[in-house]
Every structure is written in C-alpha cells, then in structure tokens.
Design a protein around this motif. Structure first.
Motif, PDB file in Angstrom:
ATOM      1  N   TYR A  15      75.142  45.698  83.696  1.00 28.81           N
ATOM      2  CA  TYR A  15      75.570  44.752  82.756  1.00 28.81           C
ATOM      3  C   TYR A  15      76.159  43.445  83.263  1.00 28.81           C
ATOM      4  O   TYR A  15      76.463  42.303  82.833  1.00 28.81           O
ATOM      5  CB  TYR A  15      76.360  45.373  81.676  1.00 28.81           C
ATOM      6  CG  TYR A  15      77.699  45.766  81.996  1.00 28.81           C
ATOM      7  CD1 TYR A  15      78.891  44.717  81.844  1.00 28.81           C
ATOM      8  CD2 TYR A  15      78.368  46.871  82.703  1.00 28.81           C
ATOM      9  CE1 TYR A  15      80.241  45.318  82.291  1.00 28.81           C
ATOM     10  CE2 TYR A  15      79.268  47.283  83.040  1.00 28.81           C
ATOM     11  CZ  TYR A  15      80.398  46.408  82.888  1.00 28.81           C
ATOM     12  OH  TYR A  15      81.699  46.829  83.274  1.00 28.81           O
ATOM     13  N   ILE A  16      77.017  43.613  84.577  1.00 29.88           N
ATOM     14  CA  ILE A  16      77.689  42.650  85.234  1.00 29.88           C
ATOM     15  C   ILE A  16      76.656  41.747  85.611  1.00 29.88           C
ATOM     16  O   ILE A  16      76.873  40.492  85.787  1.00 29.88           O
ATOM     17  CB  ILE A  16      78.711  43.064  86.090  1.00 29.88           C
ATOM     18  CG1 ILE A  16      79.864  43.755  85.324  1.00 29.88           C
ATOM     19  CG2 ILE A  16      79.165  41.871  87.027  1.00 29.88           C
ATOM     20  CD1 ILE A  16      80.817  44.230  86.506  1.00 29.88           C
ATOM     21  N   GLN A  17      75.497  42.241  86.326  1.00 24.78           N
ATOM     22  CA  GLN A  17      74.393  41.397  87.023  1.00 24.78           C
ATOM     23  C   GLN A  17      73.720  40.657  85.780  1.00 24.78           C
ATOM     24  O   GLN A  17      73.585  39.468  85.911  1.00 24.78           O
ATOM     25  CB  GLN A  17      73.526  42.296  87.501  1.00 24.78           C
ATOM     26  CG  GLN A  17      74.099  43.282  88.808  1.00 24.78           C
ATOM     27  CD  GLN A  17      72.703  44.006  89.222  1.00 24.78           C
ATOM     28  OE1 GLN A  17      71.972  43.482  89.682  1.00 24.78           O
ATOM     29  NE2 GLN A  17      73.290  45.304  89.496  1.00 24.78           N
ATOM     30  N   GLU A  38      69.590  40.331  70.985  1.00 25.62           N
ATOM     31  CA  GLU A  38      69.832  41.261  71.938  1.00 25.62           C
ATOM     32  C   GLU A  38      68.751  42.183  72.063  1.00 25.62           C
ATOM     33  O   GLU A  38      68.495  42.661  73.422  1.00 25.62           O
ATOM     34  CB  GLU A  38      70.877  42.372  71.299  1.00 25.62           C
ATOM     35  CG  GLU A  38      72.301  41.825  71.139  1.00 25.62           C
ATOM     36  CD  GLU A  38      73.336  42.534  70.419  1.00 25.62           C
ATOM     37  OE1 GLU A  38      72.680  43.671  70.039  1.00 25.62           O
ATOM     38  OE2 GLU A  38      74.399  42.089  70.313  1.00 25.62           O
ATOM     39  N   LEU A  39      67.670  42.543  71.243  1.00 29.00           N
ATOM     40  CA  LEU A  39      66.461  43.541  71.422  1.00 29.00           C
ATOM     41  C   LEU A  39      65.500  42.592  72.466  1.00 29.00           C
ATOM     42  O   LEU A  39      64.868  43.261  73.184  1.00 29.00           O
ATOM     43  CB  LEU A  39      65.737  43.412  70.001  1.00 29.00           C
ATOM     44  CG  LEU A  39      66.553  44.535  69.097  1.00 29.00           C
ATOM     45  CD1 LEU A  39      65.894  44.859  67.901  1.00 29.00           C
ATOM     46  CD2 LEU A  39      66.891  45.783  69.879  1.00 29.00           C
ATOM     47  N   GLN A  54      77.308  44.575  76.265  1.00 30.18           N
ATOM     48  CA  GLN A  54      78.294  44.564  77.336  1.00 30.18           C
ATOM     49  C   GLN A  54      78.232  43.201  78.044  1.00 30.18           C
ATOM     50  O   GLN A  54      79.347  42.938  78.298  1.00 30.18           O
ATOM     51  CB  GLN A  54      78.337  45.899  78.509  1.00 30.18           C
ATOM     52  CG  GLN A  54      78.485  47.235  77.814  1.00 30.18           C
ATOM     53  CD  GLN A  54      78.385  48.245  78.568  1.00 30.18           C
ATOM     54  OE1 GLN A  54      77.310  48.572  79.224  1.00 30.18           O
ATOM     55  NE2 GLN A  54      79.458  49.010  79.064  1.00 30.18           N
ATOM     56  N   ALA A  55      77.088  42.713  78.538  1.00 32.12           N
ATOM     57  CA  ALA A  55      76.949  41.602  79.134  1.00 32.12           C
ATOM     58  C   ALA A  55      77.407  40.425  78.456  1.00 32.12           C
ATOM     59  O   ALA A  55      78.329  39.488  78.778  1.00 32.12           O
ATOM     60  CB  ALA A  55      75.476  41.551  79.547  1.00 32.12           C
ATOM     61  N   LEU A  56      76.810  40.524  77.141  1.00 32.03           N
ATOM     62  CA  LEU A  56      77.249  39.300  76.148  1.00 32.03           C
ATOM     63  C   LEU A  56      78.842  39.611  75.880  1.00 32.03           C
ATOM     64  O   LEU A  56      79.321  38.391  75.679  1.00 32.03           O
ATOM     65  CB  LEU A  56      76.467  39.474  74.693  1.00 32.03           C
ATOM     66  CG  LEU A  56      75.130  39.350  74.790  1.00 32.03           C
ATOM     67  CD1 LEU A  56      74.357  39.406  73.503  1.00 32.03           C
ATOM     68  CD2 LEU A  56      74.633  37.986  75.534  1.00 32.03           C
ATOM     69  N   VAL A  60      81.468  36.147  75.834  1.00 37.37           N
ATOM     70  CA  VAL A  60      82.354  35.590  74.563  1.00 37.37           C
ATOM     71  C   VAL A  60      83.690  35.616  75.142  1.00 37.37           C
ATOM     72  O   VAL A  60      84.291  34.756  74.758  1.00 37.37           O
ATOM     73  CB  VAL A  60      82.008  37.003  73.714  1.00 37.37           C
ATOM     74  CG1 VAL A  60      83.099  36.698  72.482  1.00 37.37           C
ATOM     75  CG2 VAL A  60      80.627  37.078  73.013  1.00 37.37           C
ATOM     76  N   ARG A  61      84.075  36.657  75.917  1.00 37.67           N
ATOM     77  CA  ARG A  61      85.639  36.628  76.129  1.00 37.67           C
ATOM     78  C   ARG A  61      85.745  35.538  77.155  1.00 37.67           C
ATOM     79  O   ARG A  61      86.992  34.975  77.183  1.00 37.67           O
ATOM     80  CB  ARG A  61      85.891  37.768  77.244  1.00 37.67           C
ATOM     81  CG  ARG A  61      86.005  39.243  76.342  1.00 37.67           C
ATOM     82  CD  ARG A  61      86.789  40.267  76.798  1.00 37.67           C
ATOM     83  NE  ARG A  61      86.136  40.725  78.349  1.00 37.67           N
ATOM     84  CZ  ARG A  61      85.051  41.630  78.420  1.00 37.67           C
ATOM     85  NH1 ARG A  61      84.651  42.381  77.342  1.00 37.67           N
ATOM     86  NH2 ARG A  61      84.505  41.729  79.569  1.00 37.67           N
ATOM     87  N   GLU A  62      84.663  34.970  77.968  1.00 37.07           N
ATOM     88  CA  GLU A  62      85.001  33.835  78.949  1.00 37.07           C
ATOM     89  C   GLU A  62      84.987  32.487  77.927  1.00 37.07           C
ATOM     90  O   GLU A  62      85.220  31.525  78.408  1.00 37.07           O
ATOM     91  CB  GLU A  62      83.925  33.626  80.042  1.00 37.07           C
ATOM     92  CG  GLU A  62      83.996  34.569  80.904  1.00 37.07           C
ATOM     93  CD  GLU A  62      82.922  34.651  81.990  1.00 37.07           C
ATOM     94  OE1 GLU A  62      82.100  33.651  81.977  1.00 37.07           O
ATOM     95  OE2 GLU A  62      82.630  35.576  82.730  1.00 37.07           O
ATOM     96  N   GLY A  63      84.451  32.675  76.760  1.00 38.73           N
ATOM     97  CA  GLY A  63      84.327  31.397  75.944  1.00 38.73           C
ATOM     98  C   GLY A  63      83.045  30.804  75.939  1.00 38.73           C
ATOM     99  O   GLY A  63      83.126  29.550  75.540  1.00 38.73           O
TER     100      GLY A  63
END
Length: 272
Positions: A15-17, A38-39, A54-56, A60-63
């Motif tokens: 998910y980080i990749q 997402e799908l 998880q990737a998204l 989102v947290r990064e803005g």
C-alpha cells in the motif's frame, strides 16, 4: 503485480508503494480532477480494495486528495501546489524571454553512461543511459545546443527520436516523473569546433554553458543536461524548489525555495 505497479524489489508494504506511485501521478498531472475509483485501482494493481484504501488514506492525510461522500476521491490542487513545485526546463525558460525555439534532433538513443552520469545516477561502469541532443533555433538563427542524459533505471522504454515538443512534458505524462529539485550551474566557456559549427560561430568564441542535475518528486536522479547558449543579452530566471516530503527523513537538503535573476550582457568576442 501488473507492469503499472510500483517498482520491483521494493520490500515496503504494497500500500505504501501504491501510494508513492499515485503521488507521482497526481503531481505529474496524470489525473485531471478525480482519480480512478477504488475498484478500478484494485484491479489495475491486482490487490484488495482495502490495500487501495490504505494507500489513499496516506494521500488524504498529506493533503493531496480529498474525499467527497458518494462522489469519489478528488485531487486537492491547493495541497499539491503547497507541497510540490515543478521546475521549468532551462530551454523552457527561453520561452519566458519571448523566444520561440524550434528543435532539430542531433542525437537520440541509448549510449554508455559517462562519469558524470555514473556518479549522479549511481550507475556502474558500462551501464546505459538515454542521450537526447537537440539544436534550438529561433527565427531561423541557432540559439543553443541542448544535450540531456536521462536515467533509464527509472525511465524504462524511453524513446525520444521523434520528439518535437517539451521533454519535461513527456516525462510527466508518460512516466509520471516531474523534476522538482534541480542543481544548476552557469558559466562562460569557449566554443569548441562542434559547438562553433552548430551555432555558426568561430571556434573559441565565447558561449554560455548551463549544467543541470535534476531529481523527480520521489528523489530519484532523473537528468543531467548540458545547454550551450549563444551569448545574447538574456535574463535567466532560476527557480530551484525542493518539496516537502511525507517523511522528514526524505526531505531534500535543497527543499527551501529560492529565486534569483542573472542578467548577461553582449559578451562581444573582442572584449569591448
């Protein structure tokens, strides 16, 4: 995992990749306003929907992304502009001076990396890079010789022999790579025989050399460029901007924005 998945041999969580690849797409202008659902993303990477979520969530947290319930996930343009700043190519800066360059391709293809490319790209002796060399002409007069070496380790399948427009645009749209950190050097030099012939000067005439080492939004070394320009009266705007990485440890030493102007005069060969 499909070919459009993150880089192979990366041992971080998937998910980080995926978040890193999506981040590159967002910054490069791959998406207009809304990213894929997402799908669809899960099908592209052959992973679960939860992995995509998880990737998204990271972005989102990064803005960089904003969710709108029932509508999808959209790019937060203000967040992108705040965090990332694309740098114009040196030749694109000529356009800002009112010039309209056309280009003739002099060389385009894979060649062995030189010492400068080996050091900057982190390559072993004998490794290949992509060399793209062009003559810039404005109003029928030669203006500059532009030679760019590109890192094939992050630009697999690169082919530019038919390129007639912006190189940086190709890197953004085709590979999701945007130059956001560049170290530039400018210096007066004497034209050698090849440069003198291309720019229609006498050998040894004064010209101006610009050297750029550029990195993309992931910090990967992307280009080494050498631009030899005619010594015409010209203001060159230099704006080297780093980016605020998601993790402080990844922040570039050059991440502080700075801007200055350099003005050049007539550079007459007789010294007057």
């Amino acid at each position: 995992m499909r070919a459009d998945a993150p880089v192979a041999k990366d041992h971080r969580p998937v998910y980080i990749q995926i978040a890193e690849t999506l981040r590159a797409r967002i910054v490069s202008g791959f998406y207009d306003d809304k990213i894929d659902g997402e799908l669809k993303l899960a099908a592209q990477w052959q992973v679960s929907r939860r992995t995509i979520q998880q990737a998204l969530e990271i972005l989102v947290r990064e803005g960089l992304l904003v969710r709108q319930h029932g509508m999808g996930t959209f790019i937060n343009r203000k967040g992108v502009e705040k965090r990332y700043h694309a740098i114009a190519s040196i030749t694109e800066s000529l356009v800002g001076q009112g010039l309209k360059p056309d280009y003739t391709v002099l060389e385009s293809g894979e060649v062995p990396a030189g010492e400068a490319e080996q050091r900057f790209f982190g390559l072993e002796e004998g490794a290949m890079i992509y060399r793209h060399k062009r003559l810039a002409v404005s109003d029928g007069k030669p203006l500059a010789v532009v030679s760019t070496s590109l890192n094939l380790a992050v630009l697999e399948g690169l082919e530019l022999s038919a390129l007639s427009g912006s190189l940086y645009k190709v890197l953004r749209e085709r590979f999701g790579r945007t130059v956001v950190v560049a170290d530039d050097k400018y210096m007066p030099v004497a034209a050698d025989a090849e440069i003198a012939a291309l720019l229609k000067l006498e050998e040894g005439a004064p010209v101006f050399l610009a050297i750029r080492q550029g990195r993309d939004q992931t910090g990967a070394p992307l280009e080494v460029s050498r631009i030899v320009m005619l010594p015409v009266p010209l203001d060159i705007s230099i704006r080297n901007v780093g980016f605020a990485a998601a993790e402080p440890d990844n922040r570039s030493p050059a991440a502080k924005e700075w801007t200055y102007m350099v003005g050049f005069g007539d550079f007459k060969s007789d010294g007057k």
